[in-house]
Motif scaffolding. Structure first.
Motif, short mmCIF file in Angstrom:
data_model
loop_
_atom_site.label_atom_id
_atom_site.label_comp_id
_atom_site.label_asym_id
_atom_site.label_seq_id
_atom_site.Cartn_x
_atom_site.Cartn_y
_atom_site.Cartn_z
N TYR A 3 32.06 61.34 11.42
CA TYR A 3 32.11 59.92 11.77
C TYR A 3 32.61 59.08 10.60
CZ TYR A 3 30.18 55.28 13.01
OH TYR A 3 30.01 53.94 13.28
N GLY A 9 34.68 45.25 17.91
CA GLY A 9 33.93 45.09 19.14
C GLY A 9 34.06 43.67 19.68
N LYS A 31 33.18 46.18 13.26
CA LYS A 31 34.28 47.15 13.26
C LYS A 31 33.73 48.55 13.51
CE LYS A 31 36.98 44.43 9.99
NZ LYS A 31 38.35 44.30 10.34
N TYR A 32 34.50 49.35 14.26
CA TYR A 32 34.07 50.69 14.65
C TYR A 32 35.20 51.69 14.40
CZ TYR A 32 30.48 48.16 17.30
OH TYR A 32 29.45 47.34 17.68
N ASN A 70 22.64 46.07 17.37
CA ASN A 70 23.59 46.95 16.68
C ASN A 70 23.04 47.37 15.31
OD1 ASN A 70 25.98 46.66 18.57
ND2 ASN A 70 25.64 44.53 18.04
N ARG A 109 22.55 49.03 11.90
CA ARG A 109 23.51 49.70 11.02
C ARG A 109 22.88 50.00 9.67
NH1 ARG A 109 29.77 48.06 11.42
NH2 ARG A 109 30.06 48.63 13.60
N ASP A 149 27.11 52.64 12.18
CA ASP A 149 26.49 52.06 13.36
C ASP A 149 25.70 53.14 14.10
OD1 ASP A 149 26.30 51.14 16.27
OD2 ASP A 149 27.12 49.36 15.31
N TYR A 176 26.26 53.28 18.17
CA TYR A 176 27.61 53.74 18.50
C TYR A 176 27.78 55.22 18.17
CZ TYR A 176 32.74 53.93 18.18
OH TYR A 176 34.06 54.26 18.32
N LEU A 199 33.31 50.21 23.69
CA LEU A 199 32.93 48.98 22.98
C LEU A 199 32.66 47.82 23.93
CD1 LEU A 199 35.41 49.10 19.95
CD2 LEU A 199 33.07 49.98 20.10
#
Length: 420
Positions: A79, A89, A99-100, A182, A184, A189, A192, A247
């Motif tokens: 990841y 997102g 951001k992802y 969310n 983190r 994340d 996610y 997302l």
């Protein structure tokens, strides 16, 4: 810094409120273990009484814990690798956009390469069949510990970071639904990551283990086992190839990250969604070419509806002026957004759910009709999607008001055309 003290944002309780939030974390883990026990038994009867109770020696193995933790660490490493693009997102309540990393498909390919090497080296992947119960126990334990961590850390989160539906002030309900939207650790994340990585790719690994166990027992995999593996691999690969679409889903946009999602992602998906493959190890089935062709066609139709409808919706969200969606009929809403009332989304309100259910049936048909167990997934998934559609209906009506009522009149059927 002191923990934040927040008042309830929502009086509405889902999943049975406090009673559901108390019972579900008890009964769902027991359901996973029970289904795995039934699937390994000669009778494979979900109605057997008294119910099957595995000896304690079958529920724990230190190797299972090492495998679960090692797998999560490995997927976390993938990841964080700087591969693929980074996407934003949706806009949060405070106006920011997270951001992802979009590298799930790369993670799947690297994982596939790893297991190809392990098979070449002669690793006994079929032993995953014997470890299914302790693996499930460890995954359940990890999901409980993660949920507890998420609940505790949420009291240090700012108000805009909390999920509206999981911040009621009731500890049991908020633990279940998730207080923080969310969570983190730095740029990592947690929701996610769990949504698409360890459990979803782990589902494919479990299926592969079942296939290799069948090879050990019968020298070659059956056509039924091959179809189940291919169908479900296609589904996972599609999800990761179109990872960016997640997302905008309810899980990411609306639901907090608590026990409901943590358990579902880490334990329910890899060990319940793989029931057909596990069933076929002990209860092999013979498919004629005609039956296999019909099942492949059904899965193909389901996948076509699922993918085309999702692609149409995602394209419309990204760029409503694109030639493929520009001519579709829409309804304006007070929020400035427009609702599709033609194309796939003019057929039913959730054509992607229809495709999902057709595929679910195709995954179960290779297991024959002599047992109910392989069809547990179809029944469960139907109930899940009907419930999910009802949740989405409430949220859209609250968000779009009269425009949603107009949309429902234009598109009266929810999932099944002319039926529901």
């Amino acid at each position: 810094m002191k923990p934040t003290q927040k008042k309830s944002h929502s009086a509405e309780r889902e999943f049975g409120g406090t009673l559901g939030a108390t019972c579900i974390p008890v009964f769902l883990p027991l359901t996973v273990l029970y289904l795995l026990c039934v699937c390994r038994s000669p009778a494979a009867s979900v109605l057997q009484w008294p119910p099957l109770l595995p000896p304690a020696s079958q529920l724990w193995d230190p190797l299972a814990l090492l495998l679960i933790l090692g797998w999560v660490v490995f997927q976390s490493f993938l990841y964080l690798l700087p591969m693929g693009k980074v996407s934003e997102g949706l806009v949060l309540r405070d106006g920011s956009r997270l951001k992802y990393p979009i590298n799930g498909f790369s993670a799947l390919c690297i994982s596939a390469g790893l297991f190809a090497v392990l098979l070449w080296l002669g690793m006994p992947l079929g032993s995953l069949f014997e470890l299914m119960l302790p693996l499930a126990v460890c995954a359940i334990g990890v999901s409980f510990l993660l949920s507890l961590y998420l609940y505790i850390r949420s009291f240090w989160a700012s108000a805009p970071a909390l999920a509206l539906g999981g911040n009621t002030g009731n500890p049991l309900y908020d633990f279940f639904m998730g207080r923080e939207l969310n969570p983190r650790i730095g740029v990592f994340d947690l929701k996610y990551f769990c949504e698409l990585r360890p459990g979803l790719i782990g589902w494919v690994v479990v299926n592969l283990g079942m296939l290799m166990k069948e090879v050990e027992l019968r020298d070659s995999p059956s056509l039924a086992m091959i179809l189940v593996n291919i169908f479900q691999l296609l589904y996972v690969a599609d999800a990761l190839w179109n990872e960016e679409a997640v997302l905008t889903t309810m899980d990411i946009v609306h639901d907090g990250f608590g026990f409901m999602l943590a358990f579902g992602d880490l334990a329910w998906v890899p060990f319940v969604y793989s029931l057909q493959a596990a069933f076929l190890v002990i209860h092999p089935q013979t498919l004629t070419p005609l039956k296999a062709t019909a099942i492949v066609a059904l899965n193909g139709v389901g996948y076509f509806i699922f993918r085309r409808s999702n692609s149409q919706k995602n394209q419309f969200r990204r760029d409503p002026t694109h030639p493929s969606v520009a001519k579709l009929e829409t309804i304006a809403t007070a929020t400035g957004k427009r609702l599709l009332v033609s194309g796939w989304w003019g057929l039913v309100r959730h054509p992607n759910y229809l495709g999902d259910l057709l595929m679910a049936l195709a995954w179960s048909l290779p297991c024959g009709f002599s047992h109910l167990l392989p069809y547990f997934y179809v029944v469960y998934f139907t109930i899940l999607l009907i419930h999910r559609e009802a949740r989405d209906e409430r949220q859209c009506r609250a968000k779009y008001g009269l425009a949603w009522d107009t949309y429902c009149r234009r598109v009266p059927f929810r999932i099944f055309p002319y039926i529901y």
